[in-house]
Design an enzyme around this catalytic site. Structure first.
Site, short mmCIF file in Angstrom:
data_model
loop_
_atom_site.label_atom_id
_atom_site.label_comp_id
_atom_site.label_asym_id
_atom_site.label_seq_id
_atom_site.Cartn_x
_atom_site.Cartn_y
_atom_site.Cartn_z
CD GLU A 174 24.72 -13.06 -15.65
OE1 GLU A 174 23.59 -12.97 -16.09
OE2 GLU A 174 25.02 -12.77 -14.46
CB CYS A 182 -0.88 0.04 1.23
SG CYS A 182 -1.82 -1.46 1.49
CD1 TRP A 192 0.22 -5.81 -3.59
CD2 TRP A 192 0.43 -6.49 -1.48
NE1 TRP A 192 0.81 -7.04 -3.61
CE2 TRP A 192 0.94 -7.48 -2.34
CE3 TRP A 192 0.45 -6.69 -0.10
CZ2 TRP A 192 1.47 -8.67 -1.86
CZ3 TRP A 192 0.99 -7.89 0.37
CH2 TRP A 192 1.49 -8.86 -0.51
CE LYS A 211 25.16 -11.94 -11.58
NZ LYS A 211 23.88 -12.50 -11.27
CE LYS A 258 17.76 -6.65 -14.93
NZ LYS A 258 18.73 -7.36 -14.09
NE ARG A 291 4.51 1.98 -0.85
CZ ARG A 291 5.34 1.93 0.18
NH1 ARG A 291 6.54 2.43 0.07
NH2 ARG A 291 4.96 1.40 1.32
CD GLU A 295 23.46 -15.26 -8.97
OE1 GLU A 295 23.02 -16.15 -9.72
OE2 GLU A 295 23.37 -14.05 -9.25
CG HIS A 308 32.56 -37.95 -7.55
ND1 HIS A 308 32.82 -39.30 -7.40
CD2 HIS A 308 32.16 -37.52 -6.34
CE1 HIS A 308 32.56 -39.66 -6.17
NE2 HIS A 308 32.16 -38.59 -5.48
CG ASN A 332 1.81 0.82 4.04
OD1 ASN A 332 1.73 -0.39 3.89
ND2 ASN A 332 2.93 1.49 3.88
N GLY A 333 0.00 -1.41 6.05
CA GLY A 333 0.52 -2.29 7.10
C GLY A 333 -0.48 -3.39 7.42
C1 G6P Z 1 18.11 -13.00 -17.97
C2 G6P Z 1 18.84 -11.98 -17.11
C3 G6P Z 1 19.20 -12.60 -15.77
C4 G6P Z 1 17.96 -13.15 -15.11
C5 G6P Z 1 17.20 -14.10 -16.02
C6 G6P Z 1 15.82 -14.42 -15.46
O1 G6P Z 1 18.97 -14.03 -18.30
O2 G6P Z 1 20.03 -11.56 -17.76
O3 G6P Z 1 19.79 -11.61 -14.95
O4 G6P Z 1 18.32 -13.80 -13.93
O5 G6P Z 1 16.96 -13.50 -17.30
O6 G6P Z 1 15.09 -13.24 -15.48
P1 G6P Z 1 13.86 -12.94 -14.54
O7 G6P Z 1 13.42 -11.54 -14.92
O8 G6P Z 1 12.82 -13.96 -14.86
O9 G6P Z 1 14.34 -13.02 -13.14
#
Ligand code: G6P
Length: 609
Positions: A489, A2, A74, A486, A604, A27, A482, A505, A98-99
């Protein structure tokens, strides 16, 4: 979640209220409303859906006024509908909130016994009746609001106005955010500064437990017991455009450093809560989650890694079986559907084609209990799931996801606690310890960010390498994944993650002095086993870079570099341990001179299959 805007001024404040609501749209919300005092008396307009629907009503009715309160809702208690939309009215006064009011049921029973009639399913309506009730005895509006909120348990920011006092708005906060905006022609209040930049940069941030009376030419702040307090006036430096780079060189760097704020925004609702409420996940959460038999998490990329971490939490803490699938695989696989499965989709954008298709696939197979964890409230994914939790990371521009990931983890941890509670696996003591740990999380992340200078030094060692191996165990194995993602990428170094126990293994064959090995090594139950795995690497000449924590007794030695994170953070340590890996990739990419925010070949939001 909210949003609130309130105003009392020497002008028609309706356009300010509407523009303020538009600024708060990020929000997340499902309905909107406002109340004004004008020649008609108390006028209320409410609409399900977008602020645009409310604006259309304003245009149609020509609603105007000098005093008003407005709200985006919300839903937590009661479905999104006009009757549940705020403001709620009782005896000539109107309230937006809100809350979550945790003791709303007890208050409702008492107020009903006193003859108050309820027209909504919300927890907010009890506040309206409570103030009306207190007014009968105190006679003073400000005093009645304070007497009422003294009876509330939970989190709230509220704004209240009263038909017979047309130039007065009362606001209060506990847990949920609220600030005042001051101008020469009137005074305003809102959930965040972005809603008020249209009229002023002069802001006063209210503390928890503060109440304020706004008049056209003045305001005063007191504590709930009426003691007057002064709060400093500040000049907001907030950019009207929140996606400007500011002091940072890249969006990725900015977004890494925004994580403490992103987390505290995401966890806002538990700020002052004494308990974990299923309503955090939407109005129907309790019913939807009650007899869920298992969890299926579906996502892509970084969001998939968040799901992999959550599996460890869901099984260990909530005691519910969980599987995690890459969306592009699940959508084409002949799987065995179970309608009592909760399907959790995780996505930063909410528009990833494979994740959406996987959700459709699950629904087509009769799995209708669906939840989206998403950073974009307007997204397709959020519109198509029964329950949703909007992470409040703010816009993420860098292709490599950072703050979206940590806020997804925070959301998944909340889901775990909600399920643990519904399944009777969370004692009151445990619940309160978890809430404390979550509230401290933004500070803990901020402390990890202070390690940047040392990580920068390490980055120099990686820049000339072609490959890197990331190791972790348990819930830190997905963190290693992850970290590897990173690095590849944005620096284009080939990186792979392994569960450390799998080293022998296969990947051990790759280890020599040219292969840096990064280990995620918090002091958990697997630390001794991980240490043995690291010995195996060292014995083959591999250079080790170990991210330990305050409790691990890892020592630096020849070929073994150790960085201690400032705190040991138990089940939530995964959230802290990803941060140095983000910083490492960022600094390696800087040294290599790649296009950090827009790495080659990547997008993205992947809206095609
Ligand atoms: C693309 C982006 C990643 C993201 C993935 C999933 O590969 O480059 O950064 O993790 O999509 O995207 P989403 O918006 O579903 O989290």
């Amino acid at each position: 979640m909210c949003g609130i805007v309130a105003a009392v001024a020497d002008r028609n404040i309706v356009p300010v209220l509407l523009e303020g609501l538009r600024k708060l749209e990020y929000r997340g919300y499902d309905s909107a409303g406002l109340a004004l005092i004008n020649e008609l008396g108390l006028q209320r307009l409410r609409a399900v859906g977008r602020v645009a629907e409310l604006t259309a009503q304003v245009d149609e009715t020509g609603a105007a006024g000098n005093t008003g309160i407005a709200h985006t809702r919300w839903a937590t208690h009661g479905v999104p509908s006009e009757r549940n939309a705020h403001p709620h009215i009782s005896d000539g006064l109107a309230v937006v909130h809100n809350g979550i009011i945790e003791n709303h049921e007890a208050l409702r029973t008492r107020l009903k016994a006193d003859g108050y009639e309820f027209t909504s399913d919300t927890d907010t309506e009890v506040i309206a009746h409570l103030i009306a009730h207190e007014l009968k005895t105190t006679g003073d509006f400000f005093t009645a609001v304070r007497a009422s909120i003294a009876q509330l348990q939970g989190a709230y920011a509220i704004a209240v106005l009263r038909e017979v006092e047309p130039d007065r708005v009362i606001v209060a906060r506990e847990g949920s955010p609220l600030l005042l905006g001051l101008t020469d022609e009137g005074n305003y209040a809102a959930s965040d500064a972005s809603a008020l930049l249209q009229v002023t940069r002069r802001m006063v941030y209210l503390d928890n437990g503060d109440c304020a009376e706004l008049l056209r030419g003045s305001y005063r702040i007191t504590r709930v017991d009426g003691t007057p307090v002064e709060r400093a006036e500040t000049e907001s430096q907030l950019s009207a455009d929140s996606v400007e780079l500011g002091q940072y060189r890249h969006y990725m760097q900015k977004e890494i450093f925004e994580q403490p704020v992103a987390l505290s925004n995401t966890l806002e609702l538990i700020g002052a809560a004494r308990s974990i409420q299923p309503g955090l996940l939407g109005a129907d959460a309790e019913v939807t989650l009650k007899d869920v038999r298992q969890i299926l998490i579906i996502a892509c990329g970084t969001s998939y890694h968040a799901g992999l971490v959550a599996r460890y939490w869901l099984e260990a803490i909530a005691g519910i079986s969980c599987s995690v699938e890459v969306a592009s695989e699940y959508r084409y696989r002949d799987s065995v559907p179970d309608p009592q499965t909760l399907v959790v989709t995780i996505s930063q954008s909410g528009e990833t084609a494979d994740t959406l298709a996987a959700l459709h696939h699950a629904k087509a197979q009769g799995m209708m209990r669906t939840l989206a964890i998403c950073n974009v409230p307007e997204s397709s994914l959020v519109r198509e799931t029964a329950l949703r939790f909007i992470t409040r990371a703010g816009p993420e521009i860098g292709v490599a996801s950072t703050k979206a990931f940590t806020t997804q983890l925070a959301a998944l941890y909340l889901l775990t606690l909600v399920l643990a509670k519904l399944r009777g696996r969370l004692t009151a003591e445990h619940e309160s310890a978890e809430l404390t740990a979550l509230r401290h999380l933004p500070v803990a992340v901020a402390k990890v960010l202070e390690l940047e200078p040392q990580i920068k030094e390490w980055a120099g060692h990686f820049a000339m390498k072609q490959h890197a191996l990331f190791l972790g165990r348990g819930r830190h194995y997905p963190i290693a994944m992850e970290g590897a993602l990173k690095l590849k990428e944005i620096s284009y170094i080939h990186a792979e993650a392994y569960a450390a126990g799998e080293l022998k293994h296969g990947p051990l064959a790759l280890v020599d002095k040219e292969m840096p090995v990064i280990a995620v090594a918090p002091n958990d139950t697997l630390i001794e086993k991980l240490k043995s795995n690291l010995q195996e690497v060292r014995a083959r000449g591999g250079e080790l870079y170990v991210f330990a924590d305050a409790d691990s007794e890892m020592q630096e030695s020849d070929g073994v570099h150790v960085l201690h994170l400032p705190e040991h953070y138990g089940a939530l340590s995964a959230l802290l341990h990803v941060v140095p890996l983000q910083l490492l990739s960022y600094h390696v990419a800087l040294v290599r001179g790649t296009d950090v925010d827009k790495p080659r070949n990547l997008a993205k939001s992947v809206t095609v299959e």
